[in-house]
Design a protein around this motif. Structure first.
Motif, PDB file in Angstrom:
ATOM      1  N   LEU A   1       0.834  -1.198   0.000  1.00  0.00           N
ATOM      2  CA  LEU A   1       0.000   0.000   0.000  1.00  0.00           C
ATOM      3  C   LEU A   1       0.868   1.247   0.000  1.00  0.00           C
ATOM      4  O   LEU A   1       1.824   1.354   0.772  1.00  0.00           O
ATOM      5  N   LYS A   2       0.533   2.185  -0.860  1.00  0.00           N
ATOM      6  CA  LYS A   2       1.258   3.455  -0.924  1.00  0.00           C
ATOM      7  C   LYS A   2       0.438   4.510  -0.199  1.00  0.00           C
ATOM      8  O   LYS A   2      -0.337   5.253  -0.796  1.00  0.00           O
ATOM      9  N   LYS A   3       0.617   4.536   1.110  1.00  0.00           N
ATOM     10  CA  LYS A   3      -0.193   5.438   1.923  1.00  0.00           C
ATOM     11  C   LYS A   3       0.288   6.883   1.800  1.00  0.00           C
ATOM     12  O   LYS A   3       1.484   7.148   1.788  1.00  0.00           O
ATOM     13  N   GLN A   4      -0.689   7.764   1.714  1.00  0.00           N
ATOM     14  CA  GLN A   4      -0.406   9.199   1.642  1.00  0.00           C
ATOM     15  C   GLN A   4      -1.650   9.939   2.124  1.00  0.00           C
ATOM     16  O   GLN A   4      -2.721   9.349   2.293  1.00  0.00           O
ATOM     17  N   SER A   5      -1.515  11.225   2.337  1.00  0.00           N
ATOM     18  CA  SER A   5      -2.677  12.029   2.724  1.00  0.00           C
ATOM     19  C   SER A   5      -3.390  12.513   1.459  1.00  0.00           C
ATOM     20  O   SER A   5      -2.750  12.847   0.458  1.00  0.00           O
ATOM     21  N   PHE A   6      -4.708  12.511   1.491  1.00  0.00           N
ATOM     22  CA  PHE A   6      -5.479  13.011   0.350  1.00  0.00           C
ATOM     23  C   PHE A   6      -6.850  13.475   0.829  1.00  0.00           C
ATOM     24  O   PHE A   6      -7.291  13.136   1.941  1.00  0.00           O
ATOM     25  N   ASN A   7      -7.509  14.234  -0.031  1.00  0.00           N
ATOM     26  CA  ASN A   7      -8.821  14.800   0.280  1.00  0.00           C
ATOM     27  C   ASN A   7      -9.902  13.801  -0.120  1.00  0.00           C
ATOM     28  O   ASN A   7     -10.134  13.578  -1.307  1.00  0.00           O
ATOM     29  N   ILE A   8     -10.568  13.192   0.851  1.00  0.00           N
ATOM     30  CA  ILE A   8     -11.565  12.171   0.565  1.00  0.00           C
ATOM     31  C   ILE A   8     -12.788  12.765  -0.130  1.00  0.00           C
ATOM     32  O   ILE A   8     -13.436  12.100  -0.945  1.00  0.00           O
ATOM     33  N   VAL A   9     -13.097  14.034   0.140  1.00  0.00           N
ATOM     34  CA  VAL A   9     -14.241  14.688  -0.511  1.00  0.00           C
ATOM     35  C   VAL A   9     -13.995  14.778  -2.017  1.00  0.00           C
ATOM     36  O   VAL A   9     -14.878  14.466  -2.829  1.00  0.00           O
ATOM     37  N   GLN A  10     -12.794  15.190  -2.386  1.00  0.00           N
ATOM     38  CA  GLN A  10     -12.452  15.306  -3.802  1.00  0.00           C
ATOM     39  C   GLN A  10     -12.447  13.945  -4.489  1.00  0.00           C
ATOM     40  O   GLN A  10     -12.894  13.804  -5.624  1.00  0.00           O
ATOM     41  N   LEU A  11     -11.973  12.926  -3.766  1.00  0.00           N
ATOM     42  CA  LEU A  11     -11.946  11.578  -4.341  1.00  0.00           C
ATOM     43  C   LEU A  11     -13.370  11.073  -4.620  1.00  0.00           C
ATOM     44  O   LEU A  11     -13.623  10.453  -5.655  1.00  0.00           O
ATOM     45  N   VAL A  12     -14.284  11.359  -3.700  1.00  0.00           N
ATOM     46  CA  VAL A  12     -15.681  10.959  -3.917  1.00  0.00           C
ATOM     47  C   VAL A  12     -16.246  11.653  -5.153  1.00  0.00           C
ATOM     48  O   VAL A  12     -16.932  11.041  -5.982  1.00  0.00           O
ATOM     49  N   GLN A  13     -15.938  12.937  -5.310  1.00  0.00           N
ATOM     50  CA  GLN A  13     -16.401  13.680  -6.497  1.00  0.00           C
ATOM     51  C   GLN A  13     -15.823  13.080  -7.778  1.00  0.00           C
ATOM     52  O   GLN A  13     -16.522  12.973  -8.796  1.00  0.00           O
ATOM     53  N   ASP A  14     -14.567  12.676  -7.720  1.00  0.00           N
ATOM     54  CA  ASP A  14     -13.934  12.061  -8.896  1.00  0.00           C
ATOM     55  C   ASP A  14     -14.634  10.747  -9.266  1.00  0.00           C
ATOM     56  O   ASP A  14     -14.829  10.441 -10.459  1.00  0.00           O
ATOM     57  N   VAL A  15     -15.011   9.959  -8.259  1.00  0.00           N
ATOM     58  CA  VAL A  15     -15.705   8.699  -8.521  1.00  0.00           C
ATOM     59  C   VAL A  15     -17.107   8.972  -9.073  1.00  0.00           C
ATOM     60  O   VAL A  15     -17.579   8.269  -9.970  1.00  0.00           O
ATOM     61  N   PHE A  16     -17.760  10.005  -8.550  1.00  0.00           N
ATOM     62  CA  PHE A  16     -19.062  10.417  -9.098  1.00  0.00           C
ATOM     63  C   PHE A  16     -18.938  10.721 -10.598  1.00  0.00           C
ATOM     64  O   PHE A  16     -19.766  10.287 -11.406  1.00  0.00           O
ATOM     65  N   ASP A  17     -17.911  11.469 -10.967  1.00  0.00           N
ATOM     66  CA  ASP A  17     -17.696  11.814 -12.382  1.00  0.00           C
ATOM     67  C   ASP A  17     -17.444  10.560 -13.210  1.00  0.00           C
ATOM     68  O   ASP A  17     -17.931  10.445 -14.350  1.00  0.00           O
ATOM     69  N   LEU A  18     -16.683   9.619 -12.627  1.00  0.00           N
ATOM     70  CA  LEU A  18     -16.343   8.377 -13.336  1.00  0.00           C
ATOM     71  C   LEU A  18     -17.583   7.524 -13.610  1.00  0.00           C
ATOM     72  O   LEU A  18     -17.686   6.879 -14.652  1.00  0.00           O
ATOM     73  N   LEU A  19     -18.531   7.538 -12.660  1.00  0.00           N
ATOM     74  CA  LEU A  19     -19.708   6.672 -12.759  1.00  0.00           C
ATOM     75  C   LEU A  19     -20.966   7.415 -13.221  1.00  0.00           C
ATOM     76  O   LEU A  19     -22.071   6.857 -13.162  1.00  0.00           O
ATOM     77  N   GLU A  20     -20.776   8.628 -13.696  1.00  0.00           N
ATOM     78  CA  GLU A  20     -21.930   9.440 -14.091  1.00  0.00           C
ATOM     79  C   GLU A  20     -22.753   8.774 -15.187  1.00  0.00           C
ATOM     80  O   GLU A  20     -23.989   8.749 -15.142  1.00  0.00           O
ATOM     81  N   ILE A  21     -22.087   8.210 -16.177  1.00  0.00           N
ATOM     82  CA  ILE A  21     -22.799   7.572 -17.294  1.00  0.00           C
ATOM     83  C   ILE A  21     -23.588   6.361 -16.802  1.00  0.00           C
ATOM     84  O   ILE A  21     -24.751   6.157 -17.188  1.00  0.00           O
ATOM     85  N   GLU A  22     -22.980   5.548 -15.926  1.00  0.00           N
ATOM     86  CA  GLU A  22     -23.680   4.382 -15.377  1.00  0.00           C
ATOM     87  C   GLU A  22     -24.893   4.813 -14.569  1.00  0.00           C
ATOM     88  O   GLU A  22     -25.953   4.166 -14.625  1.00  0.00           O
TER      89      GLU A  22
END
Length: 349
Positions: A191-212
């Motif tokens: 695992l490559k652990k690092q700090s990241f913004n979970i809110v932004q990641l959720v938005q990115d997944v929303f964009d990825l699954l928008e068509i579905e």
């Protein structure tokens, strides 16, 4: 022939009791009666005392030992006796009995666990053979049809090749997911652990699954507007995989024209709890404990119609546990489901 140890014990103990009784009797007669007893009386007294002592001691000792040893034997009769040599034997029968009972209890639990694993292995092999067989037969069927002459029709040939390719893609997805689970279970996945913004990641997944989501007219939402980033620690690619699996499941099995809501909140021990909630059909209680098993499907026919490898939730659980975190599920039939997991909160120095 060697004398049984219990007889030897009874012999010497009876002899000591007889000698002691004779001494007391003799001294009492001498000092209180002021006379010596005839030798015949003494011998009769010795014979009576010794005989009673011997048979009573022999009977009681054998009965006591047999009862205790039988109880211990019953506890270990189905176990490997060689394992008992690994620990020192106590001379205290009560302590020995407790130790053997605990030993037997542990072994029986191990046997139960092995039986459960064997049942799981058998079920897993049956499931994986079925999962692989379905796309393999599909691909084989289309290829044989093409070989029999369908390839001469360009329109049909192209359609069948696309369907065969879809079956191959499903096979590849199953193999990739199995390989990932194998790595997670053997701790070979770094695992490559690092700090990241979970809110932004959720938005990115929303964009990825928008068509579905649009295919089923499902709305993807955050539970509120997050003014500030929520920083967590983890492998961003793997957590994206977790969110993608959970949100994709909520789209597939949620209500048409429904909604998937993701929320984040701080909880104790510097953790962030991420929730993925839908308003779909929900899951019956008897299925909840098995949701994260490989290839386990709540609704066999509908699940396969939706596609996927059947390993998504198992992978999700392994990824979260690889982060030393926890995953939870709440669901009521006809009232939707909520999957949630924890991540470590990042705190700037």
């Amino acid at each position: 022939m060697k004398i049984k140890k219990t007889y030897s014990f009874a012999f010497w103990t009876s002899l000591i009791l007889t000698f002691t009784s004779l001494t007391v009797f003799y001294l009492s007669s001498y000092f209180f009666l002021n006379r010596h007893l005839p030798i015949t009386t003494v011998l009769i007294f010795v014979a009576i005392i010794y005989s009673f002592s011997f048979f009573i001691i022999q009977y009681r000792v054998e009965k006591f030992i047999n009862l205790r040893i039988k109880k211990i034997y019953d506890n270990v009769s189905l176990l490997d006796a060689s394992d008992l040599n690994k620990t020192a034997v106590s001379a205290d029968l009560d302590k020995l009995s407790r130790e053997v009972q605990q030993f037997a209890k542990n072994k029986q639990q191990q046997i139960r666990n092995l039986n459960l694993r064997e049942d799981y292995r058998r079920e897993f092999l049956g499931n994986i053979s079925h999962e692989l067989k379905t796309p393999l037969f599909t691909v084989q069927g289309y290829l044989l049809t093409l070989e029999d002459g369908a390839m001469n029709d360009k329109r049909i040939g192209k359609k069948y090749l696309k369907r065969a390719n879809k079956g191959v893609e499903r096979l590849i997805a199953i193999v990739k997911d199995l390989d990932l689970i194998s790595k997670l279970e053997s701790n070979n996945l770094n695992l490559k652990k690092q700090s990241f913004n979970i809110v932004q990641l959720v938005q990115d997944v929303f964009d990825l699954l928008e068509i579905e989501a649009k295919k089923r007219n499902v709305t993807l939402l955050l539970n509120k507007y997050y003014e500030y980033p929520i920083m967590v620690i983890g492998d961003i690619e793997r957590i994206e995989q977790v969110l993608t699996n959970l949100i994709m499941n909520s789209i597939k099995y949620g209500k048409i024209n429904g909604a998937t809501v993701v929320s984040m909140e701080a909880i104790e021990n510097s953790k962030i709890l991420i929730k993925v909630k839908d308003n779909g059909e929900g899951i019956k209680e008897e299925h909840i404990d098995r949701l994260f098993e490989r290839f386990y499907r709540v609704d066999q026919s509908r699940s396969r119609d939706q596609g996927g490898s059947g390993l998504g939730l198992s992978i999700v659980k392994h990824i979260i546990e690889a982060h030393d975190e926890q995953i939870f599920v709440k669901s009521k039939n006809e009232r939707g489901s909520e999957f949630s997991f924890t991540l470590e909160q990042f705190k700037a120095m």
